[in-house]
Design a protein around this motif. Sequence first.
Motif, PDB file in Angstrom:
ATOM      1  N   LEU A   1       0.826  -1.178  -0.188  1.00 34.62           N
ATOM      2  CA  LEU A   1      -0.130  -0.001   0.020  1.00 34.62           C
ATOM      3  C   LEU A   1       0.740   1.375  -0.583  1.00 34.62           C
ATOM      4  CD1 LEU A   1      -2.193  -0.386   1.995  1.00 34.62           C
ATOM      5  CD2 LEU A   1      -2.922  -0.124   0.295  1.00 34.62           C
ATOM      6  N   PHE A   2       1.962   1.906   0.925  1.00 38.32           N
ATOM      7  CA  PHE A   2       2.626   2.778   0.878  1.00 38.32           C
ATOM      8  C   PHE A   2       3.153   2.638   0.049  1.00 38.32           C
ATOM      9  CE2 PHE A   2       6.881   4.735   2.181  1.00 38.32           C
ATOM     10  CZ  PHE A   2       6.423   5.853   2.944  1.00 38.32           C
ATOM     11  N   VAL A   3       3.729   2.141  -1.298  1.00 34.88           N
ATOM     12  CA  VAL A   3       4.396   2.310  -2.106  1.00 34.88           C
ATOM     13  C   VAL A   3       3.422   2.539  -3.694  1.00 34.88           C
ATOM     14  CG1 VAL A   3       6.916   1.421  -1.907  1.00 34.88           C
ATOM     15  CG2 VAL A   3       5.034  -0.137  -2.567  1.00 34.88           C
TER      16      VAL A   3
ATOM     17  N   ALA B   1      -1.087   3.571  -1.945  1.00 35.47           N
ATOM     18  CA  ALA B   1      -1.975   5.137  -0.290  1.00 35.47           C
ATOM     19  C   ALA B   1      -1.038   5.851  -1.597  1.00 35.47           C
ATOM     20  CB  ALA B   1      -1.377   4.492   0.944  1.00 35.47           C
ATOM     21  N   ASN B   2      -0.129   5.343  -2.237  1.00 37.12           N
ATOM     22  CA  ASN B   2       0.914   6.500  -2.495  1.00 37.12           C
ATOM     23  C   ASN B   2       1.659   7.441  -1.692  1.00 37.12           C
ATOM     24  OD1 ASN B   2       2.840   7.500  -4.735  1.00 37.12           O
ATOM     25  ND2 ASN B   2       1.318   9.017  -5.290  1.00 37.12           N
ATOM     26  N   CYS B   3       2.266   6.728   0.329  1.00 32.54           N
ATOM     27  CA  CYS B   3       2.536   7.305   0.852  1.00 32.54           C
ATOM     28  C   CYS B   3       4.579   8.034   0.808  1.00 32.54           C
ATOM     29  CB  CYS B   3       3.757   6.985   1.855  1.00 32.54           C
ATOM     30  SG  CYS B   3       1.853   5.744   2.365  1.00 32.54           S
TER      31      CYS B   3
ATOM     32  N   CYS C   1       6.597  10.791  -1.198  1.00 29.21           N
ATOM     33  CA  CYS C   1       6.874  12.029   0.250  1.00 29.21           C
ATOM     34  C   CYS C   1       7.703  11.727   1.264  1.00 29.21           C
ATOM     35  CB  CYS C   1       6.412  13.004   0.702  1.00 29.21           C
ATOM     36  SG  CYS C   1       4.831  14.317  -0.275  1.00 29.21           S
ATOM     37  N   HIS C   2       7.421  10.389   1.747  1.00 30.98           N
ATOM     38  CA  HIS C   2       7.847   9.525   2.449  1.00 30.98           C
ATOM     39  C   HIS C   2       9.295   8.330   1.744  1.00 30.98           C
ATOM     40  CE1 HIS C   2       6.299  11.064   5.930  1.00 30.98           C
ATOM     41  NE2 HIS C   2       4.626  11.009   5.818  1.00 30.98           N
ATOM     42  N   SER C   3       9.826   9.553   0.539  1.00 29.40           N
ATOM     43  CA  SER C   3      10.750   8.199   0.116  1.00 29.40           C
ATOM     44  C   SER C   3      12.633   7.860   0.162  1.00 29.40           C
ATOM     45  CB  SER C   3      10.755   9.357  -1.727  1.00 29.40           C
ATOM     46  OG  SER C   3      11.274  10.690  -1.492  1.00 29.40           O
TER      47      SER C   3
ATOM     48  N   VAL D   1      -2.678   8.327  12.552  1.00 34.19           N
ATOM     49  CA  VAL D   1      -1.898   9.162  12.011  1.00 34.19           C
ATOM     50  C   VAL D   1      -2.432   8.648  10.495  1.00 34.19           C
ATOM     51  CG1 VAL D   1       0.280   9.584  10.446  1.00 34.19           C
ATOM     52  CG2 VAL D   1      -0.135   9.604  12.945  1.00 34.19           C
ATOM     53  N   VAL D   2      -2.898   7.386  10.331  1.00 32.71           N
ATOM     54  CA  VAL D   2      -3.116   6.679   9.031  1.00 32.71           C
ATOM     55  C   VAL D   2      -4.646   6.773   9.490  1.00 32.71           C
ATOM     56  CG1 VAL D   2      -3.089   4.864   7.756  1.00 32.71           C
ATOM     57  CG2 VAL D   2      -1.157   4.868   9.226  1.00 32.71           C
ATOM     58  N   ARG D   3      -5.237   6.603   9.908  1.00 36.83           N
ATOM     59  CA  ARG D   3      -6.686   7.485  10.130  1.00 36.83           C
ATOM     60  C   ARG D   3      -7.422   7.961   9.299  1.00 36.83           C
ATOM     61  NH1 ARG D   3     -10.432   3.423  11.906  1.00 36.83           N
ATOM     62  NH2 ARG D   3      -8.780   1.692  12.625  1.00 36.83           N
TER      63      ARG D   3
ATOM     64  N   ASP E   1      -2.383  -2.581   8.191  1.00 37.96           N
ATOM     65  CA  ASP E   1      -1.646  -3.414   7.694  1.00 37.96           C
ATOM     66  C   ASP E   1      -0.390  -1.861   7.990  1.00 37.96           C
ATOM     67  OD1 ASP E   1      -2.835  -5.409   6.909  1.00 37.96           O
ATOM     68  OD2 ASP E   1      -3.202  -5.385   4.919  1.00 37.96           O
ATOM     69  N   LEU E   2      -1.124  -1.196   7.294  1.00 37.31           N
ATOM     70  CA  LEU E   2      -0.237   0.467   7.240  1.00 37.31           C
ATOM     71  C   LEU E   2       0.446   0.517   8.463  1.00 37.31           C
ATOM     72  CD1 LEU E   2      -1.743   3.322   4.832  1.00 37.31           C
ATOM     73  CD2 LEU E   2       0.648   1.980   4.277  1.00 37.31           C
ATOM     74  N   VAL E   3      -0.172   0.327   9.295  1.00 38.81           N
ATOM     75  CA  VAL E   3       0.859   0.506  10.678  1.00 38.81           C
ATOM     76  C   VAL E   3       1.593  -0.880  11.033  1.00 38.81           C
ATOM     77  CG1 VAL E   3       0.142   0.450  13.373  1.00 38.81           C
ATOM     78  CG2 VAL E   3      -1.468   2.160  11.655  1.00 38.81           C
TER      79      VAL E   3
HETATM   80  C1  HEC Z   1       2.319  15.022   0.200  1.00 36.11           C
HETATM   81  C2  HEC Z   1       3.449  14.776   0.859  1.00 36.11           C
HETATM   82  C3  HEC Z   1       2.526  13.658   2.529  1.00 36.11           C
HETATM   83  C4  HEC Z   1       2.932  12.394   2.413  1.00 36.11           C
HETATM   84  C5  HEC Z   1       2.486  12.088   0.458  1.00 36.11           C
HETATM   85  C6  HEC Z   1       2.522  11.500   2.794  1.00 36.11           C
HETATM   86  N1  HEC Z   1       3.349  12.095   3.538  1.00 36.11           N
HETATM   87 FE1  HEC Z   1       3.032  11.310   6.017  1.00 36.11          FE
HETATM   88  N2  HEC Z   1       4.128  13.822   6.286  1.00 36.11           N
HETATM   89  C7  HEC Z   1       4.566  14.793   5.615  1.00 36.11           C
HETATM   90  C8  HEC Z   1       4.710  16.185   6.147  1.00 36.11           C
HETATM   91  C9  HEC Z   1       4.682  16.623   5.370  1.00 36.11           C
HETATM   92  C10 HEC Z   1       4.322  15.472   7.511  1.00 36.11           C
HETATM   93  C11 HEC Z   1       4.709  16.352   9.270  1.00 36.11           C
HETATM   94  C12 HEC Z   1       3.425  16.780   8.731  1.00 36.11           C
HETATM   95  C13 HEC Z   1       2.849  18.561   9.834  1.00 36.11           C
HETATM   96  O1  HEC Z   1       4.395  17.458  10.924  1.00 36.11           O
HETATM   97  O2  HEC Z   1       2.478  18.848   9.798  1.00 36.11           O
HETATM   98  C14 HEC Z   1       4.507  13.708   7.753  1.00 36.11           C
HETATM   99  C15 HEC Z   1       4.085  13.411   8.697  1.00 36.11           C
HETATM  100  C16 HEC Z   1       4.295  11.526   8.706  1.00 36.11           C
HETATM  101  C17 HEC Z   1       4.046  10.369   9.984  1.00 36.11           C
HETATM  102  C18 HEC Z   1       4.231  11.958  11.668  1.00 36.11           C
HETATM  103  C19 HEC Z   1       5.811  11.446  11.934  1.00 36.11           C
HETATM  104  C20 HEC Z   1       6.012  11.751  13.026  1.00 36.11           C
HETATM  105  O3  HEC Z   1       7.619  11.842  13.196  1.00 36.11           O
HETATM  106  O4  HEC Z   1       5.252  12.968  13.481  1.00 36.11           O
HETATM  107  C21 HEC Z   1       3.943   9.747   9.348  1.00 36.11           C
HETATM  108  C22 HEC Z   1       3.688   8.634  10.713  1.00 36.11           C
HETATM  109  C23 HEC Z   1       3.223   9.457   8.270  1.00 36.11           C
HETATM  110  N3  HEC Z   1       3.850  11.344   7.619  1.00 36.11           N
HETATM  111  C24 HEC Z   1       3.243   8.306   7.655  1.00 36.11           C
HETATM  112  C25 HEC Z   1       2.504   8.736   5.810  1.00 36.11           C
HETATM  113  C26 HEC Z   1       1.947   8.467   5.406  1.00 36.11           C
HETATM  114  C27 HEC Z   1       1.439   6.348   5.639  1.00 36.11           C
HETATM  115  C28 HEC Z   1       1.368   8.021   3.742  1.00 36.11           C
HETATM  116  C29 HEC Z   1       0.503   7.074   2.867  1.00 36.11           C
HETATM  117  C30 HEC Z   1      -0.440   6.735   3.762  1.00 36.11           C
HETATM  118  C31 HEC Z   1       2.646   9.647   4.181  1.00 36.11           C
HETATM  119  N4  HEC Z   1       2.707   9.895   4.828  1.00 36.11           N
HETATM  120  C32 HEC Z   1       1.951  10.239   2.927  1.00 36.11           C
HETATM  121  C33 HEC Z   1       4.361  14.483   3.543  1.00 36.11           C
HETATM  122  C34 HEC Z   1       3.241  13.333   3.215  1.00 36.11           C
END
Ligand code: HEC
Length: 417
Positions: free
Chosen positions: A252-254, A257-259, A262-264, A360-362, A393-395
Amino acid sequence: MIGRWLACALFASALQGVAFDAKTLAHIRQHSPRPPLAADPTNRVADDPRAAALGRRFFFEKRWSKSGEIACATCHDPERGFADGKQVGEGLAKLERNTLSLLDSARQRWFFWDGRADSAWAQAFGPLEHDAEMGSSRVQAIAVVAEDEELRSAYVELFGAMQDVGDVARFPRDAKPSETNATASSAWSSMRADDRAAIDRAASNVAKCLAAYERGLVTGPAPFDRFVEGLADGNTEKLAALSPSAQRGLALFVGKANCRLCHSGPNFSDGEFHSIGVAPLGGGPPRDAGRHTGAKLVRANPFNAASPFSDAPNGPAAERLATLRAGPETWGEFRTPSLRNVARTAPYMHQGQFATLDAVVRFYSTMQGALAPGHHQETVLRPLNLTDDEIADLVAFLGSLGGEDVAEELRRPLDER
Ligand code: HEC
Ligand code: HEC
């Protein structure tokens, strides 16, 4: 070769693991292994073990704080992943932002939630002088080093002679540049320019030792890394490092859900800044400009990579400063946090708005409570509408990113056995 992949596929199906297609496998490989830590040419003692040992002393040094009770380690607690488990940091008073973990922090490109520093040493005197954090001053910190025989000789061995700060009229202990503390600020401007320069030089050296210590706070491979090795060599033990649920979470992550957008990469962060619309703690309109202010601060930071205190003022880190974005679209953006070790460092987001990874995931699933993006801002995020199983699963996958903890001796002060 075919036999190995076949065994691997059979193994995966036996555990109801996931059969990844070629594109997914290619995406997964971008996250592991982690390359060796890059050198930091802005800090010539970055990899000097003597500097790291001295930095370790400074990290646990309480005499630096106004109350005599707060050290860096108070907020960056080694037993809590070098964070504090609180929504926002708390020193002499409550802060505005969540304490960042220092685990693997040497891999960051920009430091702090708003990226207001471009190296680990550039801003080390920020917390020390902040009225709500340690409430001290760089003069006081240098005096502690100068007046402690052991600290002083370790310093001199690395950096040469140290300014004599015994004359408190010439070196007022509370002197620091400050916009909020008029007494401290006028004490600072009353000092001779060459004395201020000597203090700043010593402060940057001390900060470089702290950074050298922090470079050692690296975690070992995580279950996820072992799993990726298993994908390559078919070793069933390595493949068992991720539960079937975590494997589905990885897909899902890759994928859907396309996480990874940014989390690359191996750090699970693009090292850049985004607004994902998390509402401020306590409600109301957003007040924290995040990157918009951070980008200006890092350019103006007298200790940045292009400054005279840098050991590579014309290096790549200095060049990066010239090209950074600071337009209106950066208002309210925060650094994409690394997800390595994330299960260890609840609560989450820049003000600890979420207590658990499930929350977070919710949030990503429903985007409920998210702030509407300003008209300059990106609108990348749409509700993912995940099922409860997909959320679990994501968690589970995020839980597999915790590496082996840093060496035990780095988690306690040098003189504690
Ligand atoms: C558009 C870019 C982007 C995408 C897409 C994205 N994230 Fe994030 N993520 C961020 C940013 C920026 C923050 C910090 C935001 C804040 O603190 O306001 C964050 C914070 C988090 C955190 C908190 C980490 C911490 O140490 O506080 C988690 C866990 C996380 N993201 C998981 C995910 C997951 C799982 C997905 C996919 C479902 C996802 N992210 C998709 C940019 C993104
Ligand atoms: C009162 C609590 C507190 C104390 C004491 C404290 N910090 Fe922090 N630290 C924080 C908070 C909160 C942040 C995040 C602030 C932000 O991003 O604006 C942070 C962030 C950092 C970061 C950035 C990490 C990253 O990934 O970008 C570094 C490095 C750091 N601190 C080092 C130190 C050092 C060195 C000391 C001692 C001189 C120290 N801190 C003392 C609360 C504290």
